[in-house]
Design an enzyme around this catalytic site. Structure first.
Site, mmCIF file in Angstrom:
data_model
loop_
_atom_site.group_PDB
_atom_site.id
_atom_site.type_symbol
_atom_site.label_atom_id
_atom_site.label_comp_id
_atom_site.label_asym_id
_atom_site.label_seq_id
_atom_site.Cartn_x
_atom_site.Cartn_y
_atom_site.Cartn_z
ATOM 1 N N SER A 27 0.909 -0.978 -0.131
ATOM 2 C CA SER A 27 -0.033 -0.020 0.080
ATOM 3 C C SER A 27 1.061 1.348 -0.068
ATOM 4 O O SER A 27 0.365 2.289 -0.683
ATOM 5 C CB SER A 27 -0.964 0.091 0.990
ATOM 6 O OG SER A 27 -1.736 -1.297 1.253
ATOM 7 N N SER A 37 -4.144 -0.541 6.571
ATOM 8 C CA SER A 37 -2.519 -1.254 5.857
ATOM 9 C C SER A 37 -1.603 -1.544 6.608
ATOM 10 O O SER A 37 -1.412 -1.003 7.515
ATOM 11 C CB SER A 37 -2.401 -0.004 4.754
ATOM 12 O OG SER A 37 -3.330 0.186 3.888
ATOM 13 N N ASP A 38 -0.786 -2.552 6.226
ATOM 14 C CA ASP A 38 0.394 -3.116 6.701
ATOM 15 C C ASP A 38 1.456 -1.844 6.096
ATOM 16 O O ASP A 38 1.363 -1.501 5.142
ATOM 17 C CB ASP A 38 0.808 -4.565 6.584
ATOM 18 C CG ASP A 38 -0.198 -5.408 6.879
ATOM 19 O OD1 ASP A 38 -1.093 -5.092 7.872
ATOM 20 O OD2 ASP A 38 -0.142 -6.660 6.672
ATOM 21 N N ASP A 40 4.489 -2.626 4.486
ATOM 22 C CA ASP A 40 5.111 -3.770 3.827
ATOM 23 C C ASP A 40 6.512 -3.278 3.589
ATOM 24 O O ASP A 40 6.965 -2.377 2.706
ATOM 25 C CB ASP A 40 4.388 -4.111 2.481
ATOM 26 C CG ASP A 40 3.099 -4.609 2.895
ATOM 27 O OD1 ASP A 40 2.785 -5.441 3.465
ATOM 28 O OD2 ASP A 40 2.203 -3.870 2.434
ATOM 29 N N GLU A 75 4.710 -6.199 7.845
ATOM 30 C CA GLU A 75 4.905 -7.471 7.001
ATOM 31 C C GLU A 75 6.413 -6.905 6.536
ATOM 32 O O GLU A 75 6.324 -6.165 5.539
ATOM 33 C CB GLU A 75 4.074 -7.686 5.729
ATOM 34 C CG GLU A 75 4.241 -8.933 5.069
ATOM 35 C CD GLU A 75 3.085 -9.374 4.301
ATOM 36 O OE1 GLU A 75 3.602 -9.789 2.919
ATOM 37 O OE2 GLU A 75 1.873 -8.859 4.334
ATOM 38 N N ASP A 118 4.573 -15.829 -3.197
ATOM 39 C CA ASP A 118 4.219 -14.322 -3.177
ATOM 40 C C ASP A 118 5.242 -13.409 -3.389
ATOM 41 O O ASP A 118 4.997 -12.288 -3.917
ATOM 42 C CB ASP A 118 3.799 -14.097 -1.798
ATOM 43 C CG ASP A 118 2.283 -14.300 -1.774
ATOM 44 O OD1 ASP A 118 1.691 -14.526 -2.721
ATOM 45 O OD2 ASP A 118 1.526 -13.873 -0.582
ATOM 46 N N ASP A 164 -9.875 -18.576 4.548
ATOM 47 C CA ASP A 164 -9.918 -17.435 5.421
ATOM 48 C C ASP A 164 -11.123 -16.747 5.235
ATOM 49 O O ASP A 164 -11.266 -15.830 5.812
ATOM 50 C CB ASP A 164 -8.631 -16.560 5.212
ATOM 51 C CG ASP A 164 -7.394 -17.375 5.801
ATOM 52 O OD1 ASP A 164 -7.390 -18.050 6.568
ATOM 53 O OD2 ASP A 164 -6.325 -16.775 5.341
ATOM 54 N N LYS A 191 -5.459 -2.067 -3.694
ATOM 55 C CA LYS A 191 -6.913 -2.995 -3.201
ATOM 56 C C LYS A 191 -8.208 -2.199 -3.642
ATOM 57 O O LYS A 191 -8.988 -2.648 -4.162
ATOM 58 C CB LYS A 191 -6.927 -3.532 -1.772
ATOM 59 C CG LYS A 191 -5.904 -4.534 -1.533
ATOM 60 C CD LYS A 191 -6.137 -4.748 -0.171
ATOM 61 C CE LYS A 191 -4.944 -5.889 0.248
ATOM 62 N NZ LYS A 191 -5.156 -6.216 1.753
ATOM 63 N N TYR A 217 -11.967 -0.809 3.756
ATOM 64 C CA TYR A 217 -10.602 -0.732 3.569
ATOM 65 C C TYR A 217 -10.132 0.832 3.698
ATOM 66 O O TYR A 217 -9.176 0.921 4.158
ATOM 67 C CB TYR A 217 -10.475 -1.474 2.135
ATOM 68 C CG TYR A 217 -9.061 -1.082 1.844
ATOM 69 C CD1 TYR A 217 -7.801 -1.908 2.593
ATOM 70 C CD2 TYR A 217 -8.556 -0.290 0.888
ATOM 71 C CE1 TYR A 217 -6.537 -1.555 2.230
ATOM 72 C CE2 TYR A 217 -7.158 -0.096 0.481
ATOM 73 C CZ TYR A 217 -6.121 -0.693 1.092
ATOM 74 O OH TYR A 217 -4.919 -0.438 0.826
#
Length: 256
Positions: A27, A37-38, A40, A75, A118, A164, A191, A217
């Site tokens: 993000s 949001s993480d 990242d 993350e 990923d 999930d 997203k 979100y």
């Protein structure tokens, strides 16, 4: 941002001169951080960490990540440069920290090297974002990921996402929207941008759950997620429709 500086200092303290570069992705480079949001971060290293280094890095991240510390979740992925350059699939990651794994870490688990499909997505976002925190620009240390491998990585997590779906509905629906968008356009979008792209292509009956996910979100933290019974009933039909579109694109996708 103070948290990012803490991450950089923690990584540097563990890996020292073996850090090739530290890079933002996710993000932070795809439209900006949202409430949930993480942060990242991708770390490119010259070598694998030993067990004590893993424990030191893990302990530091547990202290500077997540809502219980009243701070954004982190993350953090560490990859050894020689494992991804020259590029091959599936790539191997050296270390992965994410808040969704906190319970495992606190029970004694320590992140170990493992295949990480990923990484194809992370590296693609890192190259596109071009946001080094330390080290040279990412294009100088990472190879571009072929489109076929980007497709493979995008769909590799679908079974886990379905597992999930009930517990992390918003994120799963937005991730499915991103997968559809990536397969159709070859780009990794934020997203909310992926949701916009998909909403324009959904039949009216399948739009409400994605519209709700997008709004959550943009405006809410993880703890504020809420779903009415009526919306819950529409989640699985929406997912089935999206997966049908993904399967249709996969049938035409390039193969390696």
């Amino acid at each position: 941002m103070e948290q990012i500086q803490e991450i950089v200092e923690l990584v540097g303290g563990v890996l020292g001169h073996d850090v090739v570069g530290t890079y933002l992705h996710g993000s932070s480079v795809l439209g900006g951080l949202r409430p949930a949001s993480d942060v990242d971060v991708l770390v490119v290293s010259r070598r694998r960490m030993d067990e004590q280094e893993r424990r030191t890095l893990l302990g530091g991240l547990l202290r500077i990540s997540g809502s219980r510390n009243k701070i954004r979740p982190v993350e953090l992925t560490v990859v050894v440069q020689s494992e991804v350059r020259p590029w091959r699939y599936p790539p191997t990651g050296d270390f992965l920290y994410g808040e969704w794994l906190r319970a495992e870490y606190e029970a004694g688990a320590v992140p170990q090297p493992e295949p990480m499909p990923d990484l194809a997505l992370l590296i693609t976002m890192t190259l596109a974002g071009d946001r080094p925190l330390t080290g040279p620009r990412p294009a100088q240390v990472l190879d571009a990921v072929p489109q076929a491998d980007l497709v493979r990585a995008s769909v590799a997590g679908i079974p886990g996402l379905l597992d999930d779906l009930d517990g992390d509905t918003r994120n799963v629906l937005l991730t499915f929207a991103r997968i559809w968008t990536t397969l159709a356009t070859g780009r990794i979008e934020s997203k909310d941008a992926a949701a916009d792209w998909v909403l324009a292509r959904l039949p009216p009956e399948h739009r409400p759950v994605l519209e709700h996910s997008r709004q959550l979100y943009l405006t809410c933290s993880y703890s504020e997620e809420s779903w009415s019974d009526a919306l819950r009933a529409q989640v699985r039909p929406h997912v089935d429709h999206v997966l049908t579109e993904i399967d249709r694109l996969l049938a035409r996708a390039p193969r390696t």
